[in-house]
Design an enzyme around this catalytic site. Structure first.
Site, PDB file in Angstrom:
ATOM      1  N   ASP A   1       0.860  -1.182   0.000  1.00 24.39           N
ATOM      2  CA  ASP A   1       0.000   0.000   0.000  1.00 24.39           C
ATOM      3  C   ASP A   1       0.895   1.231   0.000  1.00 24.39           C
ATOM      4  O   ASP A   1       1.783   1.362   0.847  1.00 24.39           O
ATOM      5  CB  ASP A   1      -0.889   0.029   1.246  1.00 24.39           C
ATOM      6  CG  ASP A   1      -1.989  -1.020   1.186  1.00 24.39           C
ATOM      7  OD1 ASP A   1      -2.295  -1.481   0.078  1.00 24.39           O
ATOM      8  OD2 ASP A   1      -2.535  -1.371   2.242  1.00 24.39           O
TER       9      ASP A   1
ATOM     10  N   ASP B   1     -13.884  -6.399  -2.923  1.00 25.67           N
ATOM     11  CA  ASP B   1     -13.883  -6.492  -1.461  1.00 25.67           C
ATOM     12  C   ASP B   1     -15.276  -6.942  -1.052  1.00 25.67           C
ATOM     13  O   ASP B   1     -16.261  -6.251  -1.344  1.00 25.67           O
ATOM     14  CB  ASP B   1     -13.606  -5.125  -0.818  1.00 25.67           C
ATOM     15  CG  ASP B   1     -12.222  -4.588  -1.174  1.00 25.67           C
ATOM     16  OD1 ASP B   1     -11.314  -5.400  -1.398  1.00 25.67           O
ATOM     17  OD2 ASP B   1     -12.061  -3.355  -1.221  1.00 25.67           O
TER      18      ASP B   1
END
Length: 251
Positions: free
Chosen positions: A11, A130
């Site tokens: 990330d 997700d």
């Protein structure tokens, strides 16, 4: 049979890797290029870089980073975050990325999948999903898992495939960060439903979890972050373990 892939995920915020990292001898522990190169040396098959900065400034920083990664790392890498239209895809592929991952933008505008596949090829388009297990089904979420949608995992994944997605990256919000293993039942259903590879994400805590997601979850690839960033699992050790367990991996 295709070799199973190990995929570290980084990330990125303002050009730095944000999950804490404690590899020794790093001049800058948060340097995503350095970290990617380290993973590549250890035997990672691919990398994923997710831009979690939302600003325009952050976008430019991320594009520069992609150029640096492409210059220093030889394994394929996927980039995601803030990709909303074709020009974003063009910018990142031109900077050297191999694939792009789209998530919320695909849910809001499913035709984007077709546009990417038509202009750049299905192999470039990874649709990230997700989903959270609630009321006996897997509900898809937007905006990094903050906003529920009216789409469900299996039908959305099938639609994404029919629109031209080359891979599905499924993160189980139920399992993410718990380090108790991947969502193998859902992954196996996805693998049986789809004709494209499924990347498992969310839940890796030990080597057995990788073995189980490949054998029971039928995943084509397994993505993880903290177990690699914190040095809990070395990729070279993981690959050897998987090979010893009869999983087809590239050593």
């Amino acid at each position: 049979m295709l070799a199973k892939r190990i995929v570290p995920c980084l990330d990125i915020k303002d050009g730095k890797t944000v999950k804490g990292i404690n590899f020794v001898n790093f001049r800058d522990a948060g340097d995503p290029v350095e970290l990617g190169a380290q993973y590549s040396r250890e035997g990672a098959d691919e990398l994923v870089y997710l831009d979690i900065t939302a600003s325009h400034e952050g976008r430019k920083t991320f594009t520069e980073l992609v150029k640096q990664v492409a210059a220093h790392i030889s394994i394929p890498f996927t980039v995601g975050g803030g990709i909303n239209e074709l020009k974003d895809v063009d910018r990142l592929l031109s900077a050297g990325a191999d694939k792009v991952s789209i998530n919320s933008a695909a849910l809001r505008n499913p035709a984007l999948i077709e546009e990417i596949a038509k202009n750049f090829g299905s192999q470039v388009c990874v649709v990230a999903i997700d989903a959270n297990f609630e009321n006996n089904d897997w509900l898809c979420y937007l905006n990094g898992g903050r906003v529920p949608t009216d789409k469900y995992l299996f039908q959305w994944a099938s639609e994404a495939e029919s629109r031209g997605a080359g891979e599905i990256l499924f993160t189980s919000m139920t399992h993410d960060g718990v380090k108790d293993g991947y969502a193998n039942d859902a992954l196996a259903t996805l693998a049986d439903t789809l004709h494209i590879p499924v990347i498992a994400s969310g839940g890796a805590g030990k080597m057995e979890h990788f073995r189980d997601t490949f054998s029971n979850g039928k995943a084509g690839a397994a993505l993880a972050a903290s177990v690699f960033h914190f040095g809990e699992i070395r990729i070279s050790d993981l690959k050897q373990y998987l090979k010893d367990e009869g999983i087809n991996v590239r050593i």
